[in-house]
Design a protein around this motif. Structure first.
Motif, PDB file in Angstrom:
ATOM      1  N   GLY A  47      57.550  66.954  22.662  1.00  0.00           N
ATOM      2  CA  GLY A  47      58.678  67.559  23.341  1.00  0.00           C
ATOM      3  C   GLY A  47      59.871  66.647  23.473  1.00  0.00           C
ATOM      4  N   MET A  48      59.655  65.363  23.361  1.00  0.00           N
ATOM      5  CA  MET A  48      60.741  64.412  23.528  1.00  0.00           C
ATOM      6  C   MET A  48      61.772  64.526  22.413  1.00  0.00           C
ATOM      7  N   PHE A  49      61.329  64.892  21.201  1.00  0.00           N
ATOM      8  CA  PHE A  49      62.232  65.002  20.050  1.00  0.00           C
ATOM      9  C   PHE A  49      62.103  66.373  19.366  1.00  0.00           C
ATOM     10  N   LYS A  50      61.861  67.404  20.139  1.00  0.00           N
ATOM     11  CA  LYS A  50      61.587  68.712  19.546  1.00  0.00           C
ATOM     12  C   LYS A  50      62.815  69.329  18.872  1.00  0.00           C
ATOM     13  N   ASN A  51      64.027  68.970  19.301  1.00  0.00           N
ATOM     14  CA  ASN A  51      65.217  69.508  18.648  1.00  0.00           C
ATOM     15  C   ASN A  51      65.477  68.846  17.302  1.00  0.00           C
ATOM     16  N   LEU A  52      65.165  67.567  17.211  1.00  0.00           N
ATOM     17  CA  LEU A  52      65.346  66.848  15.951  1.00  0.00           C
ATOM     18  C   LEU A  52      64.199  67.087  14.979  1.00  0.00           C
ATOM     19  N   ALA A  53      62.994  67.242  15.513  1.00  0.00           N
ATOM     20  CA  ALA A  53      61.809  67.328  14.655  1.00  0.00           C
ATOM     21  C   ALA A  53      61.255  68.736  14.525  1.00  0.00           C
ATOM     22  N   GLY A  54      61.601  69.634  15.436  1.00  0.00           N
ATOM     23  CA  GLY A  54      60.995  70.957  15.454  1.00  0.00           C
ATOM     24  C   GLY A  54      59.853  71.026  16.453  1.00  0.00           C
ATOM     25  N   GLU A  55      59.359  72.224  16.676  1.00  0.00           N
ATOM     26  CA  GLU A  55      58.346  72.448  17.704  1.00  0.00           C
ATOM     27  C   GLU A  55      56.937  72.021  17.283  1.00  0.00           C
ATOM     28  N   ASP A  56      56.690  71.950  15.998  1.00  0.00           N
ATOM     29  CA  ASP A  56      55.338  71.671  15.523  1.00  0.00           C
ATOM     30  C   ASP A  56      54.886  70.254  15.894  1.00  0.00           C
ATOM     31  N   PRO A  57      53.693  70.112  16.503  1.00  0.00           N
ATOM     32  CA  PRO A  57      53.213  68.784  16.913  1.00  0.00           C
ATOM     33  C   PRO A  57      53.104  67.777  15.773  1.00  0.00           C
ATOM     34  N   ILE A  58      52.667  68.232  14.606  1.00  0.00           N
ATOM     35  CA  ILE A  58      52.510  67.308  13.486  1.00  0.00           C
ATOM     36  C   ILE A  58      53.873  66.823  13.003  1.00  0.00           C
ATOM     37  N   ASP A  59      54.834  67.715  12.943  1.00  0.00           N
ATOM     38  CA  ASP A  59      56.196  67.314  12.573  1.00  0.00           C
ATOM     39  C   ASP A  59      56.757  66.320  13.588  1.00  0.00           C
ATOM     40  N   GLN A  60      56.468  66.539  14.864  1.00  0.00           N
ATOM     41  CA  GLN A  60      56.968  65.620  15.883  1.00  0.00           C
ATOM     42  C   GLN A  60      56.350  64.235  15.737  1.00  0.00           C
ATOM     43  N   LEU A  61      55.067  64.181  15.437  1.00  0.00           N
ATOM     44  CA  LEU A  61      54.426  62.884  15.207  1.00  0.00           C
ATOM     45  C   LEU A  61      55.043  62.173  14.010  1.00  0.00           C
ATOM     46  N   ASN A  62      55.262  62.910  12.933  1.00  0.00           N
ATOM     47  CA  ASN A  62      55.877  62.303  11.750  1.00  0.00           C
ATOM     48  C   ASN A  62      57.292  61.819  12.046  1.00  0.00           C
ATOM     49  N   PHE A  63      58.027  62.578  12.831  1.00  0.00           N
ATOM     50  CA  PHE A  63      59.378  62.157  13.203  1.00  0.00           C
ATOM     51  C   PHE A  63      59.327  60.859  14.005  1.00  0.00           C
ATOM     52  N   MET A  64      58.419  60.777  14.978  1.00  0.00           N
ATOM     53  CA  MET A  64      58.281  59.552  15.768  1.00  0.00           C
ATOM     54  C   MET A  64      57.998  58.358  14.870  1.00  0.00           C
ATOM     55  N   ALA A  65      57.062  58.533  13.945  1.00  0.00           N
ATOM     56  CA  ALA A  65      56.720  57.442  13.025  1.00  0.00           C
ATOM     57  C   ALA A  65      57.915  57.049  12.170  1.00  0.00           C
ATOM     58  N   ASP A  66      58.694  58.034  11.729  1.00  0.00           N
ATOM     59  CA  ASP A  66      59.859  57.748  10.900  1.00  0.00           C
ATOM     60  C   ASP A  66      60.943  56.993  11.655  1.00  0.00           C
ATOM     61  N   GLN A  67      60.957  57.095  12.974  1.00  0.00           N
ATOM     62  CA  GLN A  67      61.922  56.338  13.776  1.00  0.00           C
ATOM     63  C   GLN A  67      61.445  54.914  14.053  1.00  0.00           C
ATOM     64  N   GLY A  68      60.192  54.632  13.714  1.00  0.00           N
ATOM     65  CA  GLY A  68      59.645  53.297  13.915  1.00  0.00           C
ATOM     66  C   GLY A  68      58.693  53.175  15.081  1.00  0.00           C
ATOM     67  N   PHE A  69      58.417  54.281  15.794  1.00  0.00           N
ATOM     68  CA  PHE A  69      57.476  54.225  16.905  1.00  0.00           C
ATOM     69  C   PHE A  69      56.055  54.111  16.355  1.00  0.00           C
ATOM     70  N   THR A  70      55.303  53.182  16.897  1.00  0.00           N
ATOM     71  CA  THR A  70      53.969  52.892  16.379  1.00  0.00           C
ATOM     72  C   THR A  70      52.860  53.332  17.323  1.00  0.00           C
ATOM     73  N   ALA A  71      53.210  54.109  18.346  1.00  0.00           N
ATOM     74  CA  ALA A  71      52.213  54.610  19.287  1.00  0.00           C
ATOM     75  C   ALA A  71      52.661  55.972  19.806  1.00  0.00           C
ATOM     76  N   TYR A  72      51.728  56.662  20.420  1.00  0.00           N
ATOM     77  CA  TYR A  72      51.971  58.013  20.932  1.00  0.00           C
ATOM     78  C   TYR A  72      51.064  58.222  22.126  1.00  0.00           C
ATOM     79  N   GLU A  73      51.568  58.875  23.189  1.00  0.00           N
ATOM     80  CA  GLU A  73      50.696  59.207  24.307  1.00  0.00           C
ATOM     81  C   GLU A  73      50.806  60.697  24.621  1.00  0.00           C
TER      82      GLU A  73
END
Length: 307
Positions: A47-73
């Motif tokens: 939900g933190m980046f749902k406008n940039l990445a879309g609503e799908d959880p997998i897309d959001q995880l990929n977006f986080m990784a593409d920004q350089g984030f190496t963890a998720y909670e």
């Protein structure tokens, strides 16, 4: 433009959210864009980046990784469908992301449970821990959040502490064989009045009494700024029991640089301790839409570049 591979597209599940025909983040993103290299393991949430990445959880995880984030909670990971948990774990493994905390048990916000010593409430808590072990294995989680619940106004604090310690010792015995750690989170009086666990010295005392590698402190910087302040000295004093950290500025519980906390110095201290754990981004965005989401990313780049 090079497109993301079909593997990420097929990581979607029926339990995942979708955009109803819109192109997914995986279909439209340029994967050649260089990610930021963060010095600490900051962990966003869904939900933190749902406008940039879309609503799908997998897309959001990929977006986080593409920004350089190496963890998720994910506080709510335990309640997600098993198929989605598995797909999220697969995606995190592929993208080199560590799984942070999820909430391990039912939290009693307005009535006592662990502090009371009630045997039925203790049994319920221990059963929750058992089921959370299976979730942790499924999503490769090393930590789970525990909140001992509300105070019992009928009992002296010493008796309440003894009751909580006994419950946590029994939970630790369940967790130790799996190398999983429950992290105790003190919460502030303003957002969560009446809870048993509120301050870092109290959490430190309890962890020392439990005396287990499976019982440590979750130091939430936002909560402790409100509850006790004196952030760096308090972190220093209980550092050997801190296993997990969460972030949020005050007032507002938004990203760093939006409030009174000097996150440049706080993160500099954490980095100086060679902290290799996760820092959960347990806060909201100070601004809406895509611009606000980019502002969160930029804020973390700014404070991390200070290190």
């Amino acid at each position: 433009m090079k497109r993301r591979s079909f593997i990420q597209k097929t990581a979607l599940t029926s339990g995942a959210l979708s955009l109803g025909g819109a192109f997914s983040y995986a279909q439209t993103h340029n994967s050649k864009k260089m990610a930021h290299s963060f010095n600490l393991k900051y962990a966003p949430h869904l939900g933190m980046f749902k406008n940039l990445a879309g609503e799908d959880p997998i897309d959001q995880l990929n977006f986080m990784a593409d920004q350089g984030f190496t963890a998720y909670e994910d506080n709510g990971m335990k309640s997600r469908e098993v198929a989605l948990q598995e797909k999220m774990a697969e995606t995190m493994q592929k993208r080199g992301m560590e799984m942070g905390v999820f909430v391990a048990h039912k939290i009693y916000w307005t009535e006592p449970n662990l502090a009371s010593g009630d045997t039925e409430k203790r049994a319920e808590f221990l059963n929750d821990i058992k089921s959370s072990i299976e979730v942790a294995k499924r999503v490769n989680a090393k930590w789970m959040t525990v909140v001992p619940g509300h105070v019992d106004l009928r009992l002296n604090m010493g008796y309440q502490t003894t009751n909580v310690v006994e419950s946590l010792k029994q939970a630790s015995a369940l967790l130790e064989p799996h190398n999983i750690t429950m992290v105790l989170e003190p919460l502030n009086f303003r957002n969560h009045p009446g809870l048993f666990l509120t301050e870092s010295p109290q959490a430190y005392e309890i962890c020392k009494a439990v005396d287990s590698p499976s019982c440590k402190i979750l130091f939430d910087i936002y909560h402790q700024q409100i509850q006790e302040g004196n952030l760096i000295p308090n972190m220093e004093a209980c550092w050997d029991e801190i296993a997990y950290i969460q972030i949020g500025d005050n007032p507002g519980r938004k990203e760093p640089t939006t409030g009174e906390i000097n996150y440049n110095n706080v993160f500099k201290f954490i980095h100086s301790k060679k902290f290799d754990g996760i820092l959960g981004m347990e806060h909201g965005n100070s601004r809406p839409d895509k611009a606000g989401e980019q502002a969160v990313i930029d804020a973390y780049k700014k404070v991390d570049d200070f290190l």
